[in-house]
Design an enzyme around this catalytic site. Structure first.
Site, PDB file in Angstrom:
ATOM      1  N   CYS A  82       1.087  -0.566  -0.368  1.00 43.99           N
ATOM      2  CA  CYS A  82       0.670  -0.172  -0.393  1.00 43.99           C
ATOM      3  C   CYS A  82       0.912   1.729   0.174  1.00 43.99           C
ATOM      4  CB  CYS A  82      -1.017  -0.303   1.029  1.00 43.99           C
ATOM      5  SG  CYS A  82      -1.660  -1.328   1.298  1.00 43.99           S
ATOM      6  N   CYS A 163      -1.908  -0.787  -3.896  1.00 44.82           N
ATOM      7  CA  CYS A 163      -3.128  -0.551  -3.303  1.00 44.82           C
ATOM      8  C   CYS A 163      -2.638   0.864  -2.917  1.00 44.82           C
ATOM      9  CB  CYS A 163      -2.954  -1.719  -2.159  1.00 44.82           C
ATOM     10  SG  CYS A 163      -2.840  -1.179  -0.478  1.00 44.82           S
TER      11      CYS A 163
END
Ligand code: APR
Length: 257
Positions: A82, A163
């Site tokens: 992420c 992400c």
């Protein structure tokens, strides 16, 4: 006579190019696991080689579809990253210098499969169980060659698993920094998953006296290709600034641009 026998075996049954590729793949795989995830069993490397070879061995080197690598992709779990994905197009050296020094971002070549195959060439032949590393089709010679299909599949998986906010280094010295024929445009952007991704930041890398601009029409195409849910940002960054940041080991990477 033992020495002679060994010599004879080494010459007659001698190392084939295929064996060299297997050795390279397995040893790079082990090195990667040792450095990045020592808890993962090295047996994964043998499994990865088997799944990899099955994709192209025995096939015409212009008839290897992207999907041939699906089993390989499923063998290697994609870690979710992420806010750490870095894409690149025509900026390979700089992007890799950056991720090597600052560990805050990851390119596909910093993941297991990308690390293993970076810079390698391979193919099979119809009716042969050999693995070849020369005489293979070039990148543009035919579309469905084993190398191009591999990067297409790995890049699709890399993009689909990214992400949070991702970044892409594009080359601001070019008239068309977002090149529709590039892997970034033709594969990665199309595989972004806007349920897990929040945005894309373009780092338009400029060199002195470049007229690089975020208003470039190819970047408008990029913006239009993105799901409107994704937050798009663009920043012109001098290459020298990135190089200085790489050289300054005290500089946290969040401050590079
Ligand atoms: N001939 C030979 N090799 C090529 C060619 C070509 N015409 N086009 C691309 N390649 C291969 C080369 O290995 C080159 O280094 O693809 C690599 C990247 O090409 P670029 O055009 O610079 O960039 P792009 O096609 O966008 O691919 C990079 O794809 O693998 C992903 O995550 C990675 O975001 C990155 C992007």
């Amino acid at each position: 006579s033992v020495v002679l026998a060994v010599l004879l075996v080494a010459t007659v049954g001698g190392p084939s190019p295929g064996k060299d590729l297997k050795d390279t793949v397995v040893s790079r795989c082990r090195t990667f696991l040792e450095m990045n995830e020592p808890e993962t069993s090295k047996k994964l490397c043998e499994d990865a080689w088997a799944a990899f070879a099955r994709a192209f061995v025995g096939r015409d080197p212009c008839e290897v579809p992207v999907e041939a690598y699906d089993p390989l992709i499923y063998t290697i779990e994609q870690k979710s990253r992420c806010g750490r994905t870095l894409f690149w197009s025509k900026t390979k050296v700089l992007a890799h210098q950056f991720t090597q020094e600052k560990k805050c971002m990851v390119t596909v070549e910093d993941t297991l499969l990308g690390f293993i195959m970076d810079g390698l060439t391979w193919c099979g032949r119809n009716g042969s169980n050999g693995v070849f590393t020369t005489g293979c089709p070039g990148w543009t010679q035919c579309q469905l060659n084993p190398v191009r299909s591999f990067w297409g599949r790995v890049s699709a998986a890399f993009a689909a698993s990214s992400c949070g906010n991702a970044a892409v280094m594009l080359n601001g010295s070019l008239a068309t920094p977002f090149d529709p024929t590039s892997v970034f445009a033709s594969v990665e952007v199309k595989n972004f998953n806007s349920t897990i991704m929040t945005g894309l930041t373009v780092l338009l890398v400029a060199r002195k006296n470049d007229s690089a601009s975020c208003g470039n029409s190819s970047l408008q195409n990029l913006q239009q290709a993105l799901d409107p849910m994704l937050k798009y940002q663009c920043k012109v960054v001098q290459q020298s600034q990135i190089l200085d940041c790489i050289a300054d080991t005290t500089m946290p990477c969040g401050k590079c641009w």
